[in-house]
Design a protein around this motif. Structure first.
Motif, PDB file in Angstrom:
ATOM      1  N   UNK A   5       0.827  -1.199   0.000  1.00 30.96           N
ATOM      2  CA  UNK A   5       0.000   0.000   0.000  1.00 30.96           C
ATOM      3  C   UNK A   5       0.867   1.257   0.000  1.00 30.96           C
ATOM      4  N   UNK A   6       0.299   2.322  -0.518  1.00 28.22           N
ATOM      5  CA  UNK A   6       0.949   3.627  -0.476  1.00 28.22           C
ATOM      6  C   UNK A   6      -0.115   4.708  -0.501  1.00 28.22           C
ATOM      7  N   UNK A   7       0.303   5.919  -0.128  1.00 28.22           N
ATOM      8  CA  UNK A   7      -0.603   7.060  -0.212  1.00 28.22           C
ATOM      9  C   UNK A   7      -1.150   7.565   1.096  1.00 28.22           C
ATOM     10  N   UNK A   8      -0.861   6.872   2.188  1.00 25.72           N
ATOM     11  CA  UNK A   8      -1.353   7.341   3.471  1.00 25.72           C
ATOM     12  C   UNK A   8      -0.639   8.615   3.909  1.00 25.72           C
ATOM     13  N   UNK A   9      -1.181   9.237   4.941  1.00 24.83           N
ATOM     14  CA  UNK A   9      -0.553  10.453   5.446  1.00 24.83           C
ATOM     15  C   UNK A   9      -1.465  11.198   6.378  1.00 24.83           C
ATOM     16  N   UNK A 110      -2.754 -10.178   2.429  1.00 24.60           N
ATOM     17  CA  UNK A 110      -2.887  -8.861   3.043  1.00 24.60           C
ATOM     18  C   UNK A 110      -1.625  -8.040   2.842  1.00 24.60           C
ATOM     19  N   UNK A 111      -1.806  -6.741   2.737  1.00 22.58           N
ATOM     20  CA  UNK A 111      -0.682  -5.837   2.749  1.00 22.58           C
ATOM     21  C   UNK A 111      -0.310  -5.483   4.177  1.00 22.58           C
ATOM     22  N   UNK A 112       0.743  -4.681   4.318  1.00 23.92           N
ATOM     23  CA  UNK A 112       1.235  -4.307   5.639  1.00 23.92           C
ATOM     24  C   UNK A 112       0.481  -3.124   6.231  1.00 23.92           C
ATOM     25  N   UNK A 113      -0.225  -2.408   5.406  1.00 24.16           N
ATOM     26  CA  UNK A 113      -1.025  -1.291   5.894  1.00 24.16           C
ATOM     27  C   UNK A 113      -0.358   0.055   5.698  1.00 24.16           C
ATOM     28  N   UNK A 114      -1.192   1.078   5.580  1.00 22.78           N
ATOM     29  CA  UNK A 114      -0.711   2.452   5.476  1.00 22.78           C
ATOM     30  C   UNK A 114      -1.575   3.317   6.392  1.00 22.78           C
ATOM     31  N   UNK A 115      -0.933   4.190   7.133  1.00 28.70           N
ATOM     32  CA  UNK A 115      -1.633   4.979   8.139  1.00 28.70           C
ATOM     33  C   UNK A 115      -2.244   6.240   7.539  1.00 28.70           C
ATOM     34  N   UNK A 116      -3.509   6.422   7.832  1.00 30.09           N
ATOM     35  CA  UNK A 116      -4.218   7.643   7.459  1.00 30.09           C
ATOM     36  C   UNK A 116      -4.639   8.342   8.745  1.00 30.09           C
ATOM     37  N   UNK A 117      -4.220   9.590   8.874  1.00 31.56           N
ATOM     38  CA  UNK A 117      -4.570  10.376  10.051  1.00 31.56           C
ATOM     39  C   UNK A 117      -5.301  11.627   9.599  1.00 31.56           C
ATOM     40  N   UNK A 118      -6.492  11.829  10.143  1.00 29.72           N
ATOM     41  CA  UNK A 118      -7.306  12.990   9.785  1.00 29.72           C
ATOM     42  C   UNK A 118      -7.453  13.856  11.031  1.00 29.72           C
TER      43      UNK A 118
END
Length: 120
Positions: A5-9, A110-118
Motif C-alpha cells: 500500500x501507499x498514499x497514506x498520510x 494482506x498488505x502491511x497497511x498504510x496509516x491515514x490520520x485525519x
C-alpha cells in the motif's frame, strides 16, 4: 504474492487522499480486492471492495465519500477518499481474495497497511 500500500498520510478534515495498492508475484488473476481499516482499539473492518468484474460494495460509513477501483491489467487497487473525517483515522489494509499465480493459489493475502490520520 505481495501487496504494498501507499498514499497514506496526515490530512485535515474535509480534505482528500488517494490510496494505492500494488499486487505483485506472477499473478494471473485476483477475485476480490478490497480495503479494510483498523483504528486504535477497534477491530479491523471492511471499507470497500471491488470484484474482478467491477462490482463494488462499501461500508455505510464511507458510502458517498470513498470510491474504490482497480486496474486488473496492472493488479492495482485504489481508494479515493474525499470529505475525510477524524473518525476515518486508521491503518488501511489492502486485501486480495482468490489470488491465482502461475504456480499457486492463495485464498487471501494482506498488505502491511498504510496509516491515514485525519485531524480536526
Amino acid at each position: 504474492v505481495q501487496l504494498v500500500e501507499s498514499g497514506g498520510g496526515l490530512v485535515q478534515a474535509g480534505e482528500s487522499l488517494r490510496l494505492s495498492c500494488e499486487a505483485s508475484g506472477s499473478i494471473v488473476s485476483i477475485g476480490i480486492m478490497g480495503w479494510y481499516r483498523q483504528a486504535p482499539g477497534k477491530q479491523r473492518e471492511l471499507v470497500a471492495h471491488v470484484t474482478s468484474s467491477g462490482n463494488t460494495n462499501y461500508a455505510d460509513s464511507v458510502r458517498g465519500r470513498f470510491t474504490v477501483s482497480r486496474d486488473n491489467a496492472e493488479n492495482m487497487l485504489y481508494l479515493q477518499m474525499s470529505s475525510l473525517k477524524p473518525e476515518d483515522t486508521a491503518v488501511y489494509y489492502c486485501n486480495a481474495v482468490a489470488v491465482r499465480t502461475r504456480t499457486s493459489f492463495y485464498s487471501a493475502r494482506w498488505g502491511q497497511g498504510t496509516l491515514v490520520t485525519v485531524s480536526s
